[in-house]
Design a protein around this motif. Structure first.
Motif, PDB file in Angstrom:
ATOM      1  N   PHE A 123      30.059 115.589  30.128  1.00 11.27           N
ATOM      2  CA  PHE A 123      28.768 115.940  31.055  1.00 11.27           C
ATOM      3  C   PHE A 123      29.658 114.955  32.048  1.00 11.27           C
ATOM      4  O   PHE A 123      29.844 113.687  32.252  1.00 11.27           O
ATOM      5  N   LEU A 135      22.208 108.638  29.587  1.00  8.72           N
ATOM      6  CA  LEU A 135      22.761 110.313  28.854  1.00  8.72           C
ATOM      7  C   LEU A 135      22.082 109.683  27.360  1.00  8.72           C
ATOM      8  O   LEU A 135      22.871 108.947  27.084  1.00  8.72           O
ATOM      9  N   LEU A 146      19.535 113.662  29.868  1.00  8.19           N
ATOM     10  CA  LEU A 146      20.271 113.723  30.782  1.00  8.19           C
ATOM     11  C   LEU A 146      18.930 113.139  31.717  1.00  8.19           C
ATOM     12  O   LEU A 146      17.889 113.449  32.734  1.00  8.19           O
TER      13      LEU A 146
END
Length: 430
Positions: A123, A135, A146
């Motif tokens: 990510f 996150l 997110l």
């Protein structure tokens, strides 16, 4: 235009593998690095360096960074795969450009897992300034979010989020930019919008010379002032929340983001942009410069460059109106006289100060109808296609053209008709 960014996570092989082996302990270490690219648009082919994007923000290559979090699905002795766990330490990690090796590197070396059953989820995001996102990654994995919550957007701001690279096992050849040949593909999207305003005059002179005085013309000098969007209409802060569920694949998968329109949610406690003080500060916007037939930016380049300003994506309603005053001075004289300092020798015939809300109820642009209101020009009525939202990953340009000319004054003479004639007869005594 639409604009996307791509980050590709690269794996740099530090030791060449010379034979196929099933003994994991003998598999060489493959260090994880990052390859970063800038994908210009969804509808056209072509990628450019992410370093160029950062350079446009004034970030030197030596200071270029972004952020990435990683979670490993690790193979176990019994042949199963454990629930995902944080892989980086700290997680997320800061990924920095190494100008010597031309590689994107974490703060320490990390290596790919050796088991064919192990994999890593990546990510990544980037924030030029301001608070980082939160996150949330569930374990055992079912979903992730997110979110930038009640995030304030500055006039110079850049927020990017990447598609999730699921269950990656090794590097692949994808974008091959910045001198890195392979990596985990990571496609970045702009989370913000950008807006630009320009202004020019159609003409500064009536090209038709005075028929009675050869070489003499009408000239106009136009300046602006009090240029602003109605107060408490342009949101400065808001919330962007992205979500995703496990695709059970090794692909790159997009987050579920707002659509139709692609805008952020309003903040719990909204803060608004003072556009006159924060945006419209150039000489053209404040009256310090006379307008010309060349378009001038109303927003300074010190924000996003080229006259753009970063904006929180939001709807553009009927109440988002633009108002300003324009001062039009009309001169009469020769081209030489008008070009002299202070238009020496010209005759100043008139000075008018006109505000856009003066036209309230006047359908000057009949195609737009109620374009002009008591608070100014409706932004969602400008142009041939209505712009009803400033959406994520879009740029918007408003080009204003002022025509200071008016119809020549003529006369249409007539004489009132005589009243009906009255007749009377009287007999005068003899």
């Amino acid at each position: 235009m639409k604009k996307l960014l791509i980050i590709a996570t690269a794996v740099i092989a530090t030791v060449a593998c010379t034979k196929v082996t099933t003994d994991e302990a003998t598999i060489p270490n493959h260090k994880i690095g990052f390859e970063v690219a800038n994908y210009m648009t969804q509808t056209k082919t072509g990628e450019t360096s992410f370093l160029t994007e950062l350079s446009g923000l004034g970030v030197a290559a030596a200071d270029a960074t972004f952020t990435s979090a990683a979670y490993i699905h690790a193979a176990q002795a019994d042949g199963t795969v454990a629930d995902p766990a944080a892989f980086f330490a700290p997680n997320p990690e800061t990924i920095k450009w190494n100008t010597s090796t031309t590689e994107w590197e974490p703060s320490k070396d990390y290596y790919w897992p050796k088991s064919p059953k192990s994999s890593i989820d990546f990510f990544s995001w980037y924030c030029y300034e301001g608070a980082a996102p939160t996150l949330t990654y569930t374990t055992p994995f079912t979903s992730a979010t997110l979110a930038w919550t009640n995030r304030t957007v500055a006039p110079k701001s850049d927020i990017l989020y990447a598609d999730v690279a699921w269950q990656q096992k090794d590097n692949s050849e994808t974008y091959q930019l910045d001198g890195v040949s392979e990596g985990v593909p990571t496609l970045f999207h702009h989370a913000l919008a950008q807006v630009k305003f320009t202004v020019k005059i159609k003409d500064d002179c009536d090209k038709k010379a005075d028929s009675k005085n050869s070489g003499y013309y009408i000239f106009w000098e136009v300046t602006l002032d009090d240029f602003a969007i109605a107060p408490s209409k342009v949101h400065k802060n808001g919330t962007l929340s992205l979500s995703i569920t496990n695709p059970n694949s090794t692909s790159v998968t997009a987050w579920t983001a707002p659509t139709s329109p692609a805008v952020w949610a309003n903040a719990a406690s909204p803060v608004y942009v003072d556009t006159e003080a924060e945006w419209f500060t150039t000489d053209a916007a404040t009256g310090a410069a006379v307008l010309t037939t060349t378009a001038a930016n109303l927003i300074p380049d010190s924000h996003m460059g080229s006259g753009y300003v970063a904006v929180r994506p939001q709807s553009v309603g009927n109440d988002m109106t633009l108002n300003f005053k324009m001062t039009i001075k009309t001169y009469y004289g020769t081209q030489e006289q008008f070009g002299a300092s202070n238009h020496s020798g010209c005759t100043l015939r008139s000075t008018e100060v006109i505000a856009m809300n003066d036209y309230d109820g006047t359908a000057i642009d009949t195609a737009s109808g109620d374009l002009y209101t008591s608070t100014g020009i409706q932004l969602n009525k400008l142009g041939t296609t209505a712009i009803t939202a400033w959406e994520m990953n879009h740029k918007y340009t408003y080009n204003l053209i002022i025509d200071p000319s008016t119809n020549t004054i003529l006369y249409d003479p007539a004489v009132e008709a005589w009243a009906a004639e009255s007749t009377g007869t009287a007999n005068i005594p003899q």
